[in-house]
Design an enzyme around this catalytic site. Structure first.
Site, PDB file in Angstrom:
ATOM      1  CG  ASP A  48      -1.853   0.938   1.457  1.00 48.13           C
ATOM      2  OD1 ASP A  48      -2.898   0.842   0.598  1.00 48.13           O
ATOM      3  OD2 ASP A  48      -1.838   1.709   2.226  1.00 48.13           O
ATOM      4  CD  GLU A  54      14.317 -22.820   4.117  1.00 48.74           C
ATOM      5  OE1 GLU A  54      13.591 -23.765   4.370  1.00 48.74           O
ATOM      6  OE2 GLU A  54      15.585 -22.790   4.646  1.00 48.74           O
TER       7      GLU A  54
HETATM    8  C1  GLC Z   1      -4.219   3.066  -0.527  1.00 49.31           C
HETATM    9  C2  GLC Z   1      -5.392   2.085  -0.534  1.00 49.31           C
HETATM   10  C3  GLC Z   1      -6.583   3.064   0.035  1.00 49.31           C
HETATM   11  C4  GLC Z   1      -6.141   3.428   1.468  1.00 49.31           C
HETATM   12  C5  GLC Z   1      -4.690   4.095   1.371  1.00 49.31           C
HETATM   13  C6  GLC Z   1      -4.273   4.494   2.826  1.00 49.31           C
HETATM   14  O1  GLC Z   1      -4.303   3.936  -1.569  1.00 49.31           O
HETATM   15  O2  GLC Z   1      -5.527   1.398  -1.786  1.00 49.31           O
HETATM   16  O3  GLC Z   1      -7.738   2.262   0.095  1.00 49.31           O
HETATM   17  O4  GLC Z   1      -7.226   4.166   1.850  1.00 49.31           O
HETATM   18  O5  GLC Z   1      -3.858   3.506   0.671  1.00 49.31           O
HETATM   19  O6  GLC Z   1      -3.949   3.080   3.146  1.00 49.31           O
END
Ligand code: GLC
Length: 591
Positions: free
Chosen positions: A240, A298
């Site tokens: 993310d 692993e």
């Molecule tokens: C990313 C995710 C989104 C989230 C953001 C904060 O863009 O796809 O859904 O709100 O990060 O974590």
């Protein structure tokens, strides 16, 4: 011989995996091969990925919220569909203020989704069906409710203080933010905390404080989290907002920019260049460090796919100059792609130029943050079939967002009714502007694209029992917009996806061949054509992005098999002289 026209068991809850496996590998009418084909190309480059948003996929316990039990009950559907890898948005322990992207314990599962035992069972059951599983990993920030942050904000002396990014404010009483840095959603990303009067940094929303990766203890802890889940059997991680991990240690102001609104291919905006907050050289170095950690685990190879934004050349840098960084990055340019021969050719050409072997592009047409792409196609299923054919025959890893395979739509939900914290943040934006931004690919209320999966035409679309109140509305839809209706219909969008997924699995040139884009002035402008080659095998693809029939002499392909998205059937190619409106064909040699 490939028999792609056969549609096997129309029941979505297909047979248990063992029974399916015994029948052996085959085409669209049969289950996918369980054993990996011998190939020197790593599996993650050959695979097809399906994103499940757990909250919205299937409700197993009747509380209106999707959960792991629900997903388990639908695994046979995913196997029947023929996707090879399942990416699950987060279901770790979390206050759910951003529906799981605000983690408060990386080693636990939020009770509304299930338990650790359920997660282990999910991994096992996915593997038992010959599929791979990818977890979402939020490394950049935690929830403000995470015990680390709770401790961190207590006092300047707390041992966890330096786990987050704290700075004194400017001004005589520290009343102004430490610098001009803006969050990804606009406005200062600094938030003053009462306890000490200092400010903490949050790249996204205020309740998602960024971790301080300049503290070696933080980095070590988060690498442990990564190792933990991969050792639990997870095959890959989706990272993310990976582009925000490191912030510049100088804390200098970001320079001014004329850009107002950030976009997929240019993350700068809100009138500044995010020079010190995004794409920091230390983040690029961290991508390589993370890769080394993952490669050192692993078992079968794992993979990392990063959520990063920018132009293709910038994004490639995350993969490392020697392909020693993230395995893949999302390329979001497709989200704004024009549905025309020219628009599609331009995207393929750019991805091929920026991601030559051994790199691999990705093809994405939606996710849990974006408007549903079907609206850009005027809700037209024939156009969607053509897009699916592009996505599943081009060189690159396809990511399919749940519901795309049946043509699921988004539905307008006013900002003030939104559960999405982004909707709350922008609640002052007038409706006309929300609508305009939606057409430009920006969703201010992301609830709209997270509606419950439509399994059948019954109550709650089969997402939850009739007595349950689904967490998001289940709008009325046409009786054919669901899995059950489309499963038995060979002409449906769902059958088209399934046929294409089978074709891609079975033909090596499609899942791992080189791509040669034809820039041929003899071809009609609306037609995109490319050749895929692998070990002497060639496959030719012709896609008509126009709304009219075009002349196309395929005589040179006489004797080859032809798969058309219109019929979903394999036919002899001999007599073809035209391509219908939005028709795509794949020509290959039968083995
Ligand atoms: C990313 C995710 C989104 C989230 C953001 C904060 O863009 O796809 O859904 O709100 O990060 O974590």
């Amino acid at each position: 011989m490939l028999g792609l026209s056969q549609v096997e068991d129309p029941s979505m809850r297909a047979q248990p995996s063992s029974a399916m496996e015994k029948k052996g590998a085959g085409a669209a009418g049969r289950p996918p091969p369980v054993t990996e084909p011998a190939s020197t190309v790593p599996w993650w480059k050959r695979t097809t990925v399906y994103q499940v948003y757990p909250r919205s996929f299937a409700d197993g316990n009747g509380d209106g919220v999707g959960d792991i039990a629900g997903i388990l009950g639908r695994l046979d559907y995913l196997r029947w569909l023929g996707v090879e890898t399942i990416w699950l948005s987060p279901f770790y322990e979390s206050p759910q203020a951003d529906f799981g992207y605000d983690i408060s314990d990386h080693f636990a599962i939020a009770p509304e989704y299930g338990s650790l035992a359920d997660a282990a069972c999910l991994i096992r059951e996915i593997h038992a069906r010959g599929m791979k599983v990818v977890f979402d990993m939020v490394l950049n920030h935690t929830s403000a409710a995470h015990p680390w942050f709770v401790a961190s904000r207590l006092s300047r002396e707390d041992p966890k203080r330096d786990w987050y990014i704290w700075r004194p404010g400017r001004g005589s009483r520290g009343q102004h933010p430490p610098n001009n840095w803006k969050s990804m959603l606009g406005g200062s990303g600094w938030h003053r905390d009462e306890a000490t009067g200092d400010w903490y940094w949050a790249s996204f929303l205020p309740f998602q404080p960024d971790l301080n990766y300049r503290n070696p203890a933080v980095k070590a802890q988060m690498l442990d989290v990564v190792r933990h889940w991969l050792e639990e059997g997870v095959d890959g991680l989706r990272l993310d907002i990976f582009n925000a991990i490191f912030k510049d240690a100088s804390f200098c102001d970001n320079p001014f920019s004329f850009r107002a609104v950030p976009s997929e291919h240019n993350p700068h905006g809100f009138f500044q260049r995010n020079q010190h907050t995004i794409d920091h050289p230390d983040t690029l170095a961290f991508a390589r460090e993370l890769r080394a950690v993952v490669d050192g685990i692993e078992g079968p190879p794992r993979f990392l796919v990063g959520e990063v934004f920018g132009d293709a050349d910038m994004l490639r840098r995350y993969c490392g100059a020697k392909a020693d960084g993230l395995h893949l990055v999302f390329l979001f340019k497709t989200l704004g792609m024009r549905f025309s021969g020219r628009g599609v050719r331009a995207v393929i050409a750019e991805f091929e130029r920026a991601f030559p072997e051994p790199f691999s592009p990705t093809y994405v047409f939606g996710n849990h943050d974006r408007p549903r792409f079907i609206h850009r196609l005027d809700l037209h299923h024939e156009k969607a079939k053509l897009l699916a054919m592009l996505q599943l025959t081009v060189r690159g890893v396809p990511f399919i967002y749940y519901g795309e395979e049946i043509g699921m739509r988004h539905h307008e939900i006013p900002l003030h009714e939104g559960l999405d914290p982004v909707a709350a943040r922008y609640r002052f934006v007038p409706r006309w502007l929300v609508g305009f931004l939606r057409t430009r690919g920006i969703l201010l209320n992301r609830d709209e694209c997270r509606l419950p999966m439509r399994w059948d035409d019954g109550p709650n679309a089969g997402f939850a029992p009739a007595t349950a109140q689904p967490w998001l509305p289940v709008p009325a839809e046409s009786p054919s917009l669901n899995v059950a209706a489309q499963q038995g219909d060979p002409a449906s969008l769902l059958s088209c996806y399934r046929g294409l997924l089978a074709l891609r699995r079975e033909i090596p040139a499609l899942h791992c061949g080189a791509l040669d884009l034809r820039e041929d002035s003899a071809l009609p402008a609306a037609v995109v054509a490319y050749r895929r080659t692998c070990a002497g095998e060639t496959v030719d693809v012709f896609l008509n992005f126009g709304g009219r029939e075009v002349e196309l002499d395929l005589a040179e392909h006489a004797g080859r098999a032809l798969y058309s998205n219109r019929t979903g059937e394999v036919e002899a190619a001999v007599a073809r002289r035209t391509l219908g409106a939005y028709e795509g064909v794949v020509l290959f040699d039968r083995r």
